[in-house]
Motif scaffolding. Structure first.
Motif, PDB file in Angstrom:
ATOM      1  N   ILE A  91      73.857  23.496  34.553  1.00 43.88           N
ATOM      2  CA  ILE A  91      72.629  23.018  33.909  1.00 43.88           C
ATOM      3  C   ILE A  91      72.524  23.457  32.455  1.00 43.88           C
ATOM      4  CG2 ILE A  91      70.106  23.042  33.960  1.00 43.88           C
ATOM      5  CD1 ILE A  91      70.192  22.941  36.904  1.00 43.88           C
ATOM      6  N   PHE A  92      72.635  24.749  32.213  1.00 45.96           N
ATOM      7  CA  PHE A  92      72.376  25.208  30.843  1.00 45.96           C
ATOM      8  C   PHE A  92      73.512  24.842  29.902  1.00 45.96           C
ATOM      9  CE2 PHE A  92      69.945  28.569  33.312  1.00 45.96           C
ATOM     10  CZ  PHE A  92      68.802  27.790  33.337  1.00 45.96           C
ATOM     11  N   LYS A 106      75.889  22.805  30.217  1.00 43.75           N
ATOM     12  CA  LYS A 106      76.109  21.357  30.138  1.00 43.75           C
ATOM     13  C   LYS A 106      75.212  20.744  29.064  1.00 43.75           C
ATOM     14  CE  LYS A 106      76.133  17.343  33.042  1.00 43.75           C
ATOM     15  NZ  LYS A 106      75.585  16.775  34.278  1.00 43.75           N
ATOM     16  N   ASN A 107      73.976  21.224  28.986  1.00 47.01           N
ATOM     17  CA  ASN A 107      73.061  20.712  27.974  1.00 47.01           C
ATOM     18  C   ASN A 107      73.246  21.391  26.628  1.00 47.01           C
ATOM     19  OD1 ASN A 107      70.922  18.685  28.995  1.00 47.01           O
ATOM     20  ND2 ASN A 107      71.160  20.134  30.671  1.00 47.01           N
TER      21      ASN A 107
END
Lengths: 327, 327
Positions: B24-25, B27-28
């Motif tokens: 999540i982190f 990747k963004n």
């Protein structure tokens, strides 16, 4: 204060918050400034903000977007160009990972729009019932160009006061979402990064001081300027840009938009001929409804509103904001 | 992960946290490093941490002290000298102001001891039942001297692994306080700033890489180094400094001190003759029980513990830590 407890008013950004800062934080930390952002070595400007807004998703934004724009704006109000963000999440056990993903995507989208980069972070999880979904703290780092020194000390009699658009939008969007007022169309938060607009404004050379009108609203900023400088301020009721639905909610609930938190509005103190600056601001996405709302004057001691019928009404510093968790 | 929810394990600092970061982190945000601290312009190092420890007051410290030492240590592990802290409080309505005062005094005391200055902050208040007393996020800013570049890439076969004292103290202090084990004397957290010790160590010129052994403990750091470098590691069970009461609690509850969070312990990878360094560390307040616990070796692929009877037991990366809210 020793037998007292923390109340929601202590988090309002208004008088009670200032009391807490003066009596506990500043007494210990001896802060270099009570401004939101601080300049350190190498023209670097830093700031930090906790975000506890409720609901976490709202028309016009979410807690992720707000965490970026709020911190970008605090760095920007110093005249600095924000470049980096650090972010921490405190998440409640049971929080849907799809919501975490959505919020994180919002963070990234808002960061890209403001041209800042997320460079570090931390995540903590607490048990069910020990947080309200998610809380986010962001720290912003930016850099000041030479010759920029925005401080309330620059302000003088005759300076004009400009806001970059309608006030109260964020607060009314949150009230509508939280209290299920079902206003249609749903009022939208003004949640936006203002770094670009501020840099445009600075080119005029006429900007003395800028603050973003978050917790406590426009009236609190004006009172802080009066406290800092001792200079009188009059703003004109009929010049204050305000949307019809915001005015309606204020009338209905007995609230005053001048004290409402905004998330994409600034109050600036400007010298000289401000008409060219105003035109340039109006051509910017974040400044379409920019207006001169008043001026610094030795006509009064304090902050006053000239009402539409011509009277002068004092705008006091409030102790508390009626609406907790607005950001 | 889309129908999944956040569990306490996602905040453990172990495998599940890493999964969240990766999926999540990172990747963004496309983070420049997954280290706790990051270098930006002008040899400036920054880091941020949320603190949700429970209980907020514990033998050896409190959430205020921990918020300072934890962040000071993250900056220090890069070899940087920490200088500034920014701090945010998220406080539950009803929290005693005297506790807030006590915590704030701890923050200031720990800051003075570590020679850092609190320069900015923010306070938010949430309703009763929406936090657990107080959560604190700290951001640290420090500066790197020239020629210092501590990274796991520096590590080579034959490097010695040094810890600066007994492990597991913090976790056992928290377990004892939280679960009312009533151990006497009450085990003390090792909560301390290590910036001074690190600067002393750097003078040796032999330091390759340092990490503070917080969430996930010593074993997690060793596994991260193996993941980063592919180099094998063996540590010796009988060389690991551990207090009797910590060993007793581990035996009683089936826990392994190697995976326990510390708040004043570092793991360092050191080249060359480390005996002078070790002596110097032992003369420092934060290094009295410094010990070489093992070395980097091509004898194994992975991280292994040489047990007291001479066997090799793999030390795996755990998915989760059994103890939430340890920092």
């Amino acid at each position: 204060m020793k037998d007292e407890i923390i109340t929601l008013g202590h988090g309002s950004g208004a008088g009670l918050t200032k009391k807490l800062i003066n009596e506990i934080f500043d007494k210990n930390f001896k802060l270099p400034t009570l401004d939101d952002a601080v300049e350190i070595e190498n023209r670097t400007v830093v700031t930090t903000d906790a975000h506890v807004i409720k609901p976490i998703f709202f028309p016009g934004g979410d807690i992720g977007k707000l965490s970026v724009t709020g911190t970008v704006n605090d760095v920007s109000m110093k005249g600095a160009i924000p470049k980096y963000l650090l972010i921490t999440y405190i998440i409640e056990e049971g929080f849907p990972i799809k919501d975490l993903k959505k919020i994180t995507e919002s963070v990234q989208e808002a960061a890209e729009e403001a041209n800042v980069k997320i460079i570090a972070g931390d995540t903590k999880v607490v048990e069910r019932g020990k947080a309200d979904g998610i809380y986010i703290t962001t720290t912003g780092i930016g850099f000041l160009s030479k010759n920029i020194n925005l401080t309330s000390k620059n302000i003088q009699n005759g300076d004009k006061i400009i806001v970059n658009g309608t006030i109260g939008d964020h607060t009314v969007a949150i009230i509508n979402a939280r209290e299920n007022l079902n206003l249609t169309p749903a009022p939208q938060s003004d949640c936006a990064s203002l770094n670009n607009l501020v840099q445009l404004m600075l080119k005029s050379g006429n900007i003395k001081f800028i603050r973003d009108a978050t917790r406590g609203g426009v009236a609190t900023i004006l009172n802080e300027v009066f406290e800092d400088t001792g200079l009188g301020i009059i703003i004109n009721e009929e010049d204050i840009p305000i949307k019809e639905n915001v005015e309606a909610v204020c009338g209905l609930l007995g609230l005053d938009a001048l004290y409402m938190a905004n998330e994409g509005k600034l109050v600036s103190f400007v010298s000289g001929n401000s008409s060219i600056l105003l035109e340039e601001m109006k051509n910017h996405k974040q400044g379409k409804n920019s207006t001169i709302i008043g001026e610094v004057t030795n006509e009064v001691k304090g902050v006053y509103l000239r009402t539409s019928i011509g009277g002068l009404r004092p705008l006091m510093m409030l102790d508390s904001d009626p609406l907790p968790r607005i950001c």
